[in-house]
Scaffold this motif. Structure first.
Motif, mmCIF file in Angstrom:
data_model
loop_
_atom_site.group_PDB
_atom_site.id
_atom_site.type_symbol
_atom_site.label_atom_id
_atom_site.label_comp_id
_atom_site.label_asym_id
_atom_site.label_seq_id
_atom_site.Cartn_x
_atom_site.Cartn_y
_atom_site.Cartn_z
ATOM 1 N N VAL A 1 -27.509 -37.740 62.379
ATOM 2 C CA VAL A 1 -28.153 -36.706 61.569
ATOM 3 C C VAL A 1 -29.326 -37.318 60.816
ATOM 4 O O VAL A 1 -29.224 -38.414 60.262
ATOM 5 C CB VAL A 1 -27.145 -36.053 60.592
ATOM 6 C CG1 VAL A 1 -26.513 -37.072 59.663
ATOM 7 C CG2 VAL A 1 -27.806 -34.944 59.786
ATOM 8 N N ASP A 2 -30.453 -36.638 60.869
ATOM 9 C CA ASP A 2 -31.666 -37.012 60.120
ATOM 10 C C ASP A 2 -32.184 -38.415 60.451
ATOM 11 O O ASP A 2 -32.821 -39.048 59.608
ATOM 12 C CB ASP A 2 -31.408 -36.923 58.609
ATOM 13 C CG ASP A 2 -31.243 -35.480 58.137
ATOM 14 O OD1 ASP A 2 -31.470 -34.559 58.939
ATOM 15 O OD2 ASP A 2 -30.870 -35.287 56.960
ATOM 16 N N GLN B 1 -43.036 -32.657 56.609
ATOM 17 C CA GLN B 1 -43.133 -32.774 55.151
ATOM 18 C C GLN B 1 -41.883 -32.221 54.467
ATOM 19 O O GLN B 1 -41.375 -32.806 53.499
ATOM 20 C CB GLN B 1 -44.361 -32.028 54.644
ATOM 21 C CG GLN B 1 -45.685 -32.670 54.988
ATOM 22 C CD GLN B 1 -46.850 -31.892 54.389
ATOM 23 O OE1 GLN B 1 -46.933 -31.717 53.183
ATOM 24 N NE2 GLN B 1 -47.738 -31.408 55.251
ATOM 25 N N LEU B 2 -41.381 -31.101 54.968
ATOM 26 C CA LEU B 2 -40.171 -30.524 54.388
ATOM 27 C C LEU B 2 -38.958 -31.424 54.626
ATOM 28 O O LEU B 2 -38.080 -31.521 53.767
ATOM 29 C CB LEU B 2 -39.929 -29.129 54.978
ATOM 30 C CG LEU B 2 -40.918 -28.062 54.481
ATOM 31 C CD1 LEU B 2 -40.854 -26.816 55.352
ATOM 32 C CD2 LEU B 2 -40.637 -27.709 53.024
ATOM 33 N N PHE B 3 -38.934 -32.092 55.751
ATOM 34 C CA PHE B 3 -37.886 -33.087 56.002
ATOM 35 C C PHE B 3 -37.979 -34.221 54.976
ATOM 36 O O PHE B 3 -36.967 -34.642 54.406
ATOM 37 C CB PHE B 3 -38.018 -33.635 57.420
ATOM 38 C CG PHE B 3 -37.217 -34.884 57.667
ATOM 39 C CD1 PHE B 3 -35.829 -34.845 57.735
ATOM 40 C CD2 PHE B 3 -37.849 -36.108 57.825
ATOM 41 C CE1 PHE B 3 -35.095 -35.994 57.953
ATOM 42 C CE2 PHE B 3 -37.127 -37.261 58.052
ATOM 43 C CZ PHE B 3 -35.734 -37.206 58.106
ATOM 44 N N HIS C 1 -35.511 -30.879 52.636
ATOM 45 C CA HIS C 1 -35.152 -29.541 53.096
ATOM 46 C C HIS C 1 -34.952 -29.482 54.611
ATOM 47 O O HIS C 1 -34.198 -28.646 55.097
ATOM 48 C CB HIS C 1 -36.231 -28.536 52.691
ATOM 49 C CG HIS C 1 -36.285 -28.260 51.222
ATOM 50 N ND1 HIS C 1 -35.351 -27.487 50.573
ATOM 51 C CD2 HIS C 1 -37.164 -28.671 50.268
ATOM 52 C CE1 HIS C 1 -35.645 -27.429 49.286
ATOM 53 N NE2 HIS C 1 -36.738 -28.137 49.074
ATOM 54 N N GLY C 2 -35.638 -30.321 55.349
ATOM 55 C CA GLY C 2 -35.512 -30.333 56.800
ATOM 56 C C GLY C 2 -34.384 -31.254 57.241
ATOM 57 O O GLY C 2 -34.167 -32.315 56.650
ATOM 58 N N GLY D 1 -33.690 -27.710 61.530
ATOM 59 C CA GLY D 1 -33.805 -26.499 60.722
ATOM 60 C C GLY D 1 -34.051 -26.861 59.273
ATOM 61 O O GLY D 1 -34.232 -28.034 58.928
ATOM 62 N N LEU D 2 -34.035 -25.836 58.423
ATOM 63 C CA LEU D 2 -34.306 -26.016 57.000
ATOM 64 C C LEU D 2 -33.109 -25.556 56.179
ATOM 65 O O LEU D 2 -32.470 -24.548 56.504
ATOM 66 C CB LEU D 2 -35.532 -25.211 56.581
ATOM 67 C CG LEU D 2 -36.859 -25.546 57.235
ATOM 68 C CD1 LEU D 2 -37.941 -24.614 56.696
ATOM 69 C CD2 LEU D 2 -37.243 -26.999 56.994
#
Length: 206
Positions: free
Chosen positions: A64-65, A97-99, A103-104, A121-122
């Motif tokens: 994950v991530d 950027q959201l990641f 948030h991402g 996703g977010l």
């Protein structure tokens, strides 16, 4: 070219809108607010016996991530079955950027250190907006989705938005609800707090 910011994108999601482009090379962003919305009920998410067996066999190493940019780039690739993509370069940059802002999120499926499937996703409040998935090996994206749902349940999420209903997601028990019903569920989810677990290893097998 439209000036989009992470703040604007999050604000749009919070009122039920999401962005799409017509093609990878099209700079125009359209804000979508469909009359009907696809959602996957977390408490009634269905996993077939066959897919459960695939998960138990451990064919994929799940993370994950760990490779968010690679996942979103793979989701944006043209394929024989999908020659056009709704992700353009501006949107890819915004989601990265959201990641970076937390948030991402992405779930990655690997075989022999090769990224073979995944999704991203977010997260906002207790809502998760599933954006896209890809698969280079049979069942890779499906296993990633099962892993995502296990983590969403563990983290206290209340809503998994898939935007649209499609045949691929019907096997998991996707439901189509009206715009008004979706926005009511979204308001409830945004009033709650949830955190997607990012510990490595499979939650689906726990």
């Amino acid at each position: 070219m439209q000036l989009l910011t992470p703040e604007l994108v999050l604000s749009a999601y919070s009122i039920g809108l999401f962005p799409m482009a017509n093609d990878r090379d099209d700079p125009v962003i359209h804000w979508i607010d469909p009359l009907h919305r696809g959602v996957l009920p977390l408490d009634r998410f269905h996993v077939s016996r066959r897919l459960k067996k695939v998960i138990r066999q451990g064919r994929f190493r799940l993370t994950v991530d760990t490779a968010f940019p690679a996942v979103i780039e793979a989701c944006a690739e043209a394929t024989p079955g999908r020659p056009r993509t709704w992700l353009n370069d501006d949107m890819i940059g915004l989601y990265v950027q959201l990641f970076e802002r937390g948030h991402g999120h992405s779930i990655e499926a690997w075989q022999d250190d090769r990224l073979v499937g995944g999704l991203y996703g977010l997260a906002l409040g207790a809502a998760f907006f599933g954006e896209s998935m890809f698969s280079r090996v049979t069942d890779a994206s499906k296993v990633a989705l099962v892993e995502l749902v296990a983590r969403l349940r563990h983290g206290g999420f209340a809503l998994l938005d898939t935007q649209f209903v499609n045949d691929h997601l019907k096997q998991f028990g996707i439901e189509e609800i009206t715009r008004s019903a979706y926005k009511a569920a979204l308001r409830d989810a945004l009033a709650m707090q949830a955190v997607l677990p990012t510990a490595q290893g499979s939650f689906a097998q726990a």
